[in-house]
Scaffold this active site. Structure first.
Site, PDB file in Angstrom:
ATOM      1  N   HIS B 153      38.792  76.948 -10.164  1.00  0.00           N
ATOM      2  CA  HIS B 153      40.103  76.597 -10.729  1.00  0.00           C
ATOM      3  C   HIS B 153      40.903  75.835  -9.691  1.00  0.00           C
ATOM      4  O   HIS B 153      40.505  75.731  -8.535  1.00  0.00           O
ATOM      5  CB  HIS B 153      40.870  77.858 -11.151  1.00  0.00           C
ATOM      6  N   HIS B 201      41.713  82.870 -14.554  1.00  0.00           N
ATOM      7  CA  HIS B 201      42.383  81.575 -14.679  1.00  0.00           C
ATOM      8  C   HIS B 201      41.382  80.434 -14.502  1.00  0.00           C
ATOM      9  O   HIS B 201      40.437  80.539 -13.724  1.00  0.00           O
ATOM     10  CB  HIS B 201      43.547  81.409 -13.707  1.00  0.00           C
ATOM     11  N   HIS B 216      45.776  74.270  -4.165  1.00  0.00           N
ATOM     12  CA  HIS B 216      44.396  74.442  -3.703  1.00  0.00           C
ATOM     13  C   HIS B 216      43.391  74.268  -4.827  1.00  0.00           C
ATOM     14  O   HIS B 216      43.704  74.424  -5.998  1.00  0.00           O
ATOM     15  CB  HIS B 216      44.192  75.809  -3.026  1.00  0.00           C
ATOM     16  N   HIS B 248      44.494  89.165  -4.022  1.00  0.00           N
ATOM     17  CA  HIS B 248      45.634  88.765  -4.846  1.00  0.00           C
ATOM     18  C   HIS B 248      46.083  89.929  -5.732  1.00  0.00           C
ATOM     19  O   HIS B 248      45.226  90.656  -6.266  1.00  0.00           O
ATOM     20  CB  HIS B 248      45.255  87.609  -5.774  1.00  0.00           C
ATOM     21  N   TYR B 257      42.164  81.736   2.087  1.00  0.00           N
ATOM     22  CA  TYR B 257      42.644  80.350   1.995  1.00  0.00           C
ATOM     23  C   TYR B 257      42.451  79.657   3.334  1.00  0.00           C
ATOM     24  O   TYR B 257      42.749  80.249   4.377  1.00  0.00           O
ATOM     25  CB  TYR B 257      44.151  80.335   1.697  1.00  0.00           C
ATOM     26  N   GLU B 267      40.248  77.484  -1.419  1.00  0.00           N
ATOM     27  CA  GLU B 267      40.131  78.936  -1.574  1.00  0.00           C
ATOM     28  C   GLU B 267      38.683  79.262  -1.900  1.00  0.00           C
ATOM     29  O   GLU B 267      38.036  78.535  -2.658  1.00  0.00           O
ATOM     30  CB  GLU B 267      41.014  79.458  -2.725  1.00  0.00           C
TER      31      GLU B 267
END
Lengths: 309, 309, 309, 309
Positions: B153, B201, B216, B248, B257, B267
């Site tokens: 993503h 996501h 990112h 997260h 990251y 990431e």
């Protein structure tokens, strides 16, 4: 175990509020409360430890470490090491049996860094917690929180790390497992990771102007997955975090630092280097101190520099 | 996959130096170089991806993202979605087949956040890299570095996250998997994590005054152990780190990251929430944004706020 | 989710002793008991599931699976799929709302393999267990045993796997994610791993002369570390083990098989392949079936071949 | 390290084909070939070991172990231990320096179980492989296959385990870390896990009628994830597997057993119990031997009982 010192035996930690501290070390970190004494001290063990306790919590107006103790193999060895300390010019204090509950006599001395250490040979053995003596299961059910497996080491700040290191090597038979030296020709020792067995360190010192400073007490976990679980629990319980999950360059441990409610720093970690007496010290230079301490960030966070009296 | 959009198909990333970038995405991150074109663009794939490539590197004077594309199930669906976009009032640009090598025609549009997106239905399928089509081994030998498994993503910054979210939901059939809203009565959407399958996501937006900012591009790993390995490699290669290893709060991914040599943030992560269409969005409030993004530290580091044009 | 089928919704499992079964699925596997009904059935959920339950235990003289259900996105879709089934020549039975507690009407049919399946669109949503709706923690404290995260799929044995596969593909919109075919020219399908989302499988069939056989119900874990923990708990509780910890060749899951007190096989697993509609089926040939099923041992143990009526 | 024995120093393994064996120990297991001698022997090291080698492969008509050696802290200690052996009634053979390349003189003796052991004090130290002496990275890039970290121990079968145990304890200063005893009143020792440091075992013996049998040589990994990776590699390379991934009850290691091309069993494992001299032996009874050895399956597979001469 050159001269009969086996391992870290206990650490007495000063806390501002005993109930809060018990919640931190037991509910969060997974130690087991084993006893209390008439001074109000609380005795805790981690589940793989065979001795009755390894952490003593004492309520006080000021956080920090009172003393750290090493267990030796016998009362005879305790006598011998007491004499060696005195011959080396170190003042010793004799503490009678049962001054700490179920612990034999202790020999206390102060290192050049200003920290109090003790040696003892005897403590009531209650065995590993929660598993049978015969045909034991792999781990006990019913552990809380991080489920730390043992008290592992302390990191301490104070002056004269070279002198303290020599004392531990020459009198007590520790090896210098890992070290930080200045990058100049003097190669001055400013970080000393001392071991008395196969672990990367049983006690460590960082050079610091003020004596007797306490950086952290450290506890062993089994895996990097446990370090994540510890980090999650730190967040869920609104526990102040210092840094991590991350890896140390020195010792290679997989680690996280956080604080008890009194401000004492705790570490839990897994894995890491092993040591044998014929190993040269793992060496880092002070210009790489950031990477040596926090291998991923490669800088020291400001909080790392905070130490307690 | 309500309206036939399947997944992120590729991202074109601008880099200041192509050779350095290839070293970052291939030697360090473990993508495989599949092709180059006469514009000098480099085409990379991650090993589990069946399409020929998912990342396109383009040399430029300024780092950032050129466009991100989604693959749809058929050319018919591509036509339908093109019409829906136009009907919704979105200007579209048609890019011919092979403008990107071995890729069919693409329909490009700009979201209210200022980012360019594309839809396409066809790309040469080369199959998973390094394993047999029949009776495949569990993973290929010979992967480099972090061995990322797929482009997962992008996180993008720009204005009008609510409008962009509606566009992705209504026209393209994305779901709002997770979100950040203001804690006041308006419950304004300031963070939108949109998914078109079961992942937490496929693209995410954070409200930001300047349009078209790139936070990112993210790549999937298999385990938390792989995140540590990634962190170690970041240190070994002197790659600038942003934050991690950590978790997260939003999406629950286990993550790190870091930056490519041009300053684009990468990431890599493992695990995380799954989504189904009947799931209410996972909701975080903006006053808890620190914990939502970095679950352990519970504060946003300053670097996190840096985004590229 | 081509035609609106979302995911496995529940499985009803017959057990010889209800109390023993509850201990297996709750105390050992970590599901949560949500309700019981006047037939004595017990309703269980895994913690990440938003619906009220996914497993129904029913006391019976004979172990096995009564039926497995899929949740569809709406009542309209349920009507459409009911019609498609009838048009395809499949007899359907309508079960009224609340025949299962807090579940809407269900449409039941029998596949050529002899298994009963159901479709439904509505079930009371109680949300993920043990965490807040807003600003949720990463996982709930207080989970028992293996802490399975969701009911994932069933593996079923019966005749006419090709016909059953076509039914699931053509009528219900499943994809053939992975498959086992004979190594001869006929390439007959003898193992069919069907998915309706991104998972490697939502239901799987193995060709078998007797109809309606139940191999196992499977539940998802987060990590390989969790698989070890599951294995340890299996041993600590004297639970009969089938095989594992190991990896599947098909689907690539990290897995362990064991038995509930009635003889129903349970699987818990982590990781595994993902699927998109444009992926060709992952293909194994029947002469490599041992490696396809148990990637490390590369032979089928005898117990694997045992299935329940 | 009561009497100056530090650790397992090397093992000489007989193999039927040297090239195949090198592929097994190097390409698959990740050891590094360091040298060969004019007898055609091949010298291998694991990357964390500071000595030049720990495994010696020798081509022969019959697989098995020639001898296992322990490194002691000094030549003086070697003299002392030689005398102690002779005084204990054990015949010793003196092997000159450089009979094994870059190794000092060795003192060889035969244990009551029929196995040949050696003591030595000196071997060329080449340091950890692939990382700098100063400011070392966490691990070297370029390791092959399983990337074992060190030669850890051997498990050996033969008669008179009690007598062999006493010899190792009384003469060489080993501790009985873990043990298997008969469940009757005699509590006869039939399994002896001896340690000379903090590890759960440095050498182990199982009672067996025939003398001098070789069960396996074992190598250390860092994590359970590495055990899975090892299992995957075993399958990818068509290496015969014995059992695993699984856990041992005794020692608690996370383990897998497999065979080299000559039929010698190899183990790779991670984690496990630690030992201190004041620990009572971890005790399992012979009626629970299945669980003691393979904690999950709780039965001994037939292959486990196969040992080499």
């Amino acid at each position: 175990m050159k001269y009969g010192v086996m391992r870290p035996g206990h650490v007495q930690i000063r806390v501002l509020d005993l109930d809060e501290a018990v919640r931190h070390y037991c509910d969060l970190m997974g130690m087991i409360e084993m006893d209390r004494d008439d001074q109000g001290r609380v005795y805790l063990k981690a589940w793989t430890e065979v001795d009755k306790y390894s952490v003593v919590l004492k309520e006080s107006d000021e956080a920090g470490m009172d003393f750290m103790a090493f267990k030796v193999v016998s009362e005879d060895v305790l006598d011998t090491l007491r004499h060696k300390l005195v011959d080396y010019g170190v003042a010793v204090t004799d503490l009678p049996a049962d001054e700490l509950k179920d612990c034999g006599r202790r020999v206390r001395f102060t290192a050049p860094t200003g920290h109090q250490f003790e040696l003892f040979a005897s403590k009531l053995q209650t065995g590993k917690w929660g598993i049978n003596k015969v045909n034991p299961e792999a781990w006990p059910r019913g552990l809380q929180g991080m489920a730390v497996t043992r008290f592992d080491h302390c990191l301490l700040y104070g002056p004269d790390v070279p002198g303290t290191t020599r004392l531990f090597q020459e009198v007590l038979g520790f090896d210098l497992g890992e070290r930080v030296i200045t990058p100049d020709d003097s190669q001055t020792l400013i970080g000393s990771f001392l071991t008395v067995g196969m672990k990367a360190h049983d006690v460590a010192f960082i050079e610091h102007a003020e004596p007797g400073k306490f950086h952290h007490a450290s506890f062993f976990l089994e895996t990097w997955e446990d370090v994540l679980r510890a980090a999650d629990l730190i967040s869920m319980t609104d526990t102040p975090i210092d840094i991590g999950p991350t890896r140390h360059g020195l010792t290679n441990g997989r680690t996280i630092y956080f604080f008890d409610p009194s401000g004492n720093r705790s570490e839990v970690f897994a894995n890491g280097n092993y040591h044998y007496p014929d190993h040269e010290p793992v060496t880092w230079t002070a210009d790489q101190l950031g990477k040596a301490i926090f291998y991923h960030d490669r800088v020291l966070n400001e909080r790392f520099l905070t130490v307690l009296s």
